[in-house]
Design a protein around this motif. Sequence first.
Motif, PDB file in Angstrom:
ATOM      1  N   SER A 132      97.481  57.588  66.562  1.00 58.54           N
ATOM      2  CA  SER A 132      98.195  58.300  65.515  1.00 58.54           C
ATOM      3  C   SER A 132      98.130  59.810  65.759  1.00 58.54           C
ATOM      4  CB  SER A 132      97.555  57.951  64.168  1.00 58.54           C
ATOM      5  OG  SER A 132      97.866  58.931  63.212  1.00 58.54           O
ATOM      6  N   SER A 133      99.080  60.538  65.185  1.00 59.57           N
ATOM      7  CA  SER A 133      99.042  61.994  65.276  1.00 59.57           C
ATOM      8  C   SER A 133      98.954  62.591  63.883  1.00 59.57           C
ATOM      9  CB  SER A 133     100.285  62.518  65.995  1.00 59.57           C
ATOM     10  OG  SER A 133     100.280  62.066  67.318  1.00 59.57           O
ATOM     11  N   ASP A 134      98.344  61.855  62.981  1.00 58.20           N
ATOM     12  CA  ASP A 134      98.289  62.273  61.588  1.00 58.20           C
ATOM     13  C   ASP A 134      96.864  62.146  61.067  1.00 58.20           C
ATOM     14  OD1 ASP A 134      98.697  62.771  58.937  1.00 58.20           O
ATOM     15  OD2 ASP A 134      99.920  60.971  58.546  1.00 58.20           O
ATOM     16  N   LEU A 135      96.308  63.267  60.628  1.00 57.83           N
ATOM     17  CA  LEU A 135      94.935  63.237  60.111  1.00 57.83           C
ATOM     18  C   LEU A 135      94.895  62.834  58.631  1.00 57.83           C
ATOM     19  CD1 LEU A 135      93.288  66.380  61.794  1.00 57.83           C
ATOM     20  CD2 LEU A 135      93.351  64.027  62.617  1.00 57.83           C
ATOM     21  N   CYS A 136      96.059  62.481  58.073  1.00 56.51           N
ATOM     22  CA  CYS A 136      96.154  61.989  56.685  1.00 56.51           C
ATOM     23  C   CYS A 136      95.485  62.934  55.683  1.00 56.51           C
ATOM     24  CB  CYS A 136      95.540  60.587  56.579  1.00 56.51           C
ATOM     25  SG  CYS A 136      96.367  59.355  57.580  1.00 56.51           S
ATOM     26  N   ASN A 137      95.629  64.229  55.899  1.00 56.65           N
ATOM     27  CA  ASN A 137      95.082  65.245  54.989  1.00 56.65           C
ATOM     28  C   ASN A 137      93.574  65.132  54.777  1.00 56.65           C
ATOM     29  OD1 ASN A 137      97.510  66.640  54.430  1.00 56.65           O
ATOM     30  ND2 ASN A 137      98.132  64.884  53.166  1.00 56.65           N
ATOM     31  N   ALA A 138      92.869  64.639  55.761  1.00 55.48           N
ATOM     32  CA  ALA A 138      91.411  64.567  55.641  1.00 55.48           C
ATOM     33  C   ALA A 138      90.828  65.979  55.642  1.00 55.48           C
ATOM     34  CB  ALA A 138      90.832  63.756  56.789  1.00 55.48           C
TER      35      ALA A 138
END
Lengths: 82, 234
Positions: B36-42
């Motif tokens: 994935s290239s998304d840190l999911c707003n962590a």
Amino acid sequence: MSETCKAVVYVRLKDGVLDPQGVTIQKALLQMGYDEFAQVRSGRFFELEVNGSVENIDQRLDEVCSRLLANPVIENYRIEKV
Amino acid sequence: MKFGVVTFPGSNCDYDAYAAVRFVLGQEVEFLWHKSSDLCNADVIILPGGFSYGDYLRGGAIARFSPIMEEVLQFASSGGPVIGICNGFQVLTECGLLPGALMRNSHLRFSCKYVHIRVESDQTPFTHGCTVGEVLNIPIAHGEGNYYHFDKEIKELEDNGQVVFRYCEADGSITEKANPNGSIAGIAGICNRGGNVVGLMPHPERAVESILGSADGLKILNSVNDYKKVTAQA
């Protein structure tokens, strides 16, 4: 037209970096009665088959070594084309 | 506070980290797949332990090229708190976020046991709730945790206060016997110059409840949970 050549890469720990594997092998040799081997350094060996005629293959091989095959912090590498 | 736990193929402490955050810390947490290239707003990133890509080549050597690591690099460079545990520490050194390298344990054996580590710096998001000199009881489980760097670089680390944890005896004294893997200067964990990226070989996520043998790992997780100066990811 595609050409195939082979590159051989040797990766070893830099001088001064402790090689516990080499030390253990040297101790085993001593135990076996081979006391003439003062030091053993271990390393890794890779054989890469290169597909096609790539113009800047030397540069790309160098990149591959420094980015992946070796850890430049602790290891040196040597490339041979065969 | 939202935590993100990166899962590489071969990670095996990702669920431990997830459970520690969700069920013990009571915070929001999400798995972040390596592709994935998304840190999911962590707000905090955990690179967990395990054997990413089978530890082929060197621990962490291949994982560092995962797409998610591009995002982790950006997150870290903007000051976001990142902790690499065990294999995660190896990934951080391989990708250059942390200096040095983790080599084969000097005795060549896999070592799995509780150890004591001394907090050497409280200037990181992960240790600001600890006191310098405090001794934590936390397990290790690794075959390649022998921290190495050249003398000049070790001196720089020491001078900059980048040594965060050192292996020690129960009373906090630093001895050769307390060093489980041959690490230079007994180093168990370090941070980057900014202090926001921390790597350590011991597993704080495995020591979060007294029934597990120790709850000292919670001090590290609680530290970052209380950390107010987090730069939220844009």
